[in-house]
Design an enzyme around this catalytic site. Structure first.
Site, PDB file in Angstrom:
ATOM      1  N   LEU A 241       0.824  -1.193   0.000  1.00 31.46           N
ATOM      2  CA  LEU A 241       0.000   0.000   0.000  1.00 31.46           C
ATOM      3  C   LEU A 241       0.870   1.259   0.000  1.00 31.46           C
ATOM      4  CD1 LEU A 241      -2.855   1.198   0.145  1.00 31.46           C
ATOM      5  CD2 LEU A 241      -2.662   1.118   2.651  1.00 31.46           C
ATOM      6  N   ASP A 242       0.674   2.106  -1.029  1.00 29.68           N
ATOM      7  CA  ASP A 242       1.398   3.369  -1.178  1.00 29.68           C
ATOM      8  C   ASP A 242       2.919   3.179  -1.169  1.00 29.68           C
ATOM      9  OD1 ASP A 242      -0.924   4.904  -1.359  1.00 29.68           O
ATOM     10  OD2 ASP A 242      -1.079   5.104   0.808  1.00 29.68           O
ATOM     11  N   GLY A 243       3.372   1.996  -1.601  1.00 29.28           N
ATOM     12  CA  GLY A 243       4.799   1.714  -1.583  1.00 29.28           C
ATOM     13  C   GLY A 243       5.388   1.440  -2.941  1.00 29.28           C
TER      14      GLY A 243
END
Length: 297
Positions: A241-243
């Site tokens: 996530l968001d990486g």
């Protein structure tokens, strides 16, 4: 060595005869010479070239070339077939595409409209060299606005119990001719199954507080901590996530005098600008992904 020059936007005739090549491969001597020689042999004229090596003694090499070739449409498939020999020699991962073939976008949005509005405005103004095929949303808030542009709007509600069915429906309405998906403040987590369909072709935008301010109300958290810089990050979506690989970021200084409402306003401005830049660079074939990083020419 890096060669870079800003190019004026080609006229329609030149545009029809321009193509772009993206190359990633292990670095070594002779790559630039081989590519240049190949294009020269096939009558092409290089109009822009950018290259970068992570380590000349064994790292990865990245290259973006834009070239002009008369009667490109009639020669493009042969060019691809012939280049396979060069690509094999240097273990290249590569793409070759006509500039005139605009990428087709699907924009996903929830209720916040600032990123969607920016993309639609740039598209209408001719600054975003792409076709917006459709907009998908789990809410009806943007329906009338989007359809005023003549763009199809698909309302697909999502709940915890219907997420799998909703994603299947999304894939159906997207079809097989969408090149990239833009999450313009689409407030749903994308499943690994969906990501696999569009690996390195889903672009998301988020505030740059993560991971410092995770969870709900990040601007309130930032205000309570007295932050002095806020920003936004555009990245490709991965299972983390968001990486995913970062395409673009920007920041703006703020002060103790900015309340939560003002921080949100500033944040929205940064988000829409950063996302629009990332989309523009992607559709212009300026982004190459290696592992969890990007090279942006």
């Amino acid at each position: 060595m890096e060669i870079h020059a800003k190019q004026a936007r080609p006229d329609n005739q030149n545009r029809a005869n321009r193509a772009r090549m993206l190359i990633s491969c292990p670095d070594g001597p002779g790559i630039v010479a081989a590519v240049s020689h190949f294009l020269h042999q096939h009558g092409a004229n290089i109009v822009q070239s950018d290259q970068y090596t992570m380590d000349p003694s064994g790292g990865m090499f990245f290259m973006r070339i834009e070239f002009y070739l008369p009667q490109l449409e009639n020669n493009l498939e042969k060019l691809k077939t012939d280049f396979a020999e060069v690509a094999g020699r240097f273990q290249m991962e590569w793409t070759l595409s006509a500039v005139s073939r605009k990428k087709r976008l699907a924009i996903f949005v929830s209720k916040e409209d600032h990123c969607l509005v920016e993309l639609l405005w740039q598209w209408q103004a001719g600054d975003l060299d792409a076709d917006i095929a459709l907009v998908v949303s789990n809410h009806l808030d943007m329906k009338d606005y989007v359809e005023s542009f003549g763009i199809p709007y698909h309302h697909i509600p999502v709940t915890a119990d219907t997420k799998k069915e909703a994603e299947q429906r999304q894939l159906e309405v997207i079809g097989n001719d969408v090149d990239v998906i833009i999450l313009a403040r689409y407030m749903q987590i994308i499943s690994p199954m969906f990501i696999e369909h569009y690996r390195n072709r889903i672009i998301n935008i988020h505030h740059s507080f993560l991971p410092a301010f995770v969870g709900g109300k990040p601007y309130a958290q930032a205000y309570n901590r007295g932050v002095k810089i806020i920003g936004a990050t555009a990245h490709y979506v991965t299972e983390e996530l968001d990486g995913g690989p970062i395409i673009e970021q920007d920041v703006q200084r703020v002060s103790h005098g900015d309340d939560v409402t003002e921080l949100k306003r500033i944040g929205r401005t940064i988000e829409r600008v950063v996302l629009a830049r990332a989309v523009k660079w992607h559709v212009e074939d300026r982004v190459l992904v290696h592992e969890n990083k990007t090279v942006v020419f």
